[in-house]
Design an enzyme around this catalytic site. Sequence first.
Site, mmCIF file in Angstrom:
data_model
loop_
_atom_site.group_PDB
_atom_site.id
_atom_site.type_symbol
_atom_site.label_atom_id
_atom_site.label_comp_id
_atom_site.label_asym_id
_atom_site.label_seq_id
_atom_site.Cartn_x
_atom_site.Cartn_y
_atom_site.Cartn_z
ATOM 1 C CG HIS A 84 -5.992 -2.380 8.969
ATOM 2 N ND1 HIS A 84 -6.029 -1.021 9.170
ATOM 3 C CD2 HIS A 84 -4.692 -2.738 9.197
ATOM 4 C CE1 HIS A 84 -4.830 -0.582 9.492
ATOM 5 N NE2 HIS A 84 -4.013 -1.604 9.521
ATOM 6 C CG ASN A 86 -8.955 -1.572 12.122
ATOM 7 O OD1 ASN A 86 -8.011 -2.231 11.692
ATOM 8 N ND2 ASN A 86 -9.462 -0.544 11.466
ATOM 9 C CG ASP A 121 -0.333 -0.466 2.493
ATOM 10 O OD1 ASP A 121 0.907 -0.416 2.602
ATOM 11 O OD2 ASP A 121 -1.067 -0.874 3.407
ATOM 12 C CD GLU A 176 -8.759 0.887 7.772
ATOM 13 O OE1 GLU A 176 -8.809 -0.009 8.642
ATOM 14 O OE2 GLU A 176 -7.962 1.840 7.825
#
Length: 240
Positions: free
Chosen positions: A137, A135, A67, A142
């Site tokens: 991810h 979280n 990314d 996400e």
Amino acid sequence: MNVIITKGYDEMSSTAFEVMKEVVTRNPSAVLGLATGTTPLGLYERMARDHRENGTSYREIRTVNLDEYEGLDITSDQSYVRFMHEKLFRYIDIDPKNTNIENGKARDAARECARYNALLEDMRQDIQVLGIGSNGHIAFNEPGTPFETETHVVDLAESTIRDNSRLFARPEDVPRRAYTMGPKNIMNAKKILILASGANKAKAVLGLVEGEVTEQLPASILQRHPDCTLVCDEAAASLL
Ligand code: PGA
């Protein structure tokens, strides 16, 4: 999923390095899927040291990164293209032409995503290194990202912006959007090596290993991968 629990961060990194070294030794022109973030730094240090001390060569190795922040490129200290250069590539004999990452400054986002997807089709990862967000991810996928998604531009979750703000001078400097490989591109890797360290990852690790496979916890899709190894320290494994 193969789960390896280590005492702490250093042992996690050494174990990860052994997995990586096996791939690079077996295939000197392997495609390595690489990740940024704090977690893989110990792995990259060991790769650099091994190159320096043992001459392990990366001349024919190719890399694809997960990314990149939208709007940042090599000129920004916080870009991931810069991170990879500073933390790994400058220390090994890799040919910069063989390293790939999304162009955060692309004029046409849809075209850039299509370019990266086509590249990933041609360069299936022999190994994909991953961290995990608090979280759940993976890369910048996400919670709620459909599993079939390929490279796309995402609006970062507030928790991700908060987690990553430690790397920027001011929280408002953290870009709000990023390019990321999708879960589908990640699952296409022949082998997955996911790393986790610290108590703030324990809940996500629980979901990754023992939770329901759900788009609400993107990492849980890795339960369906035929060759996935999780290396995590005791703190990250504390809820297993
Ligand atoms: P970290 O990030 O390695 O900096 O904890 C992991 C991630 O968000 O994927």
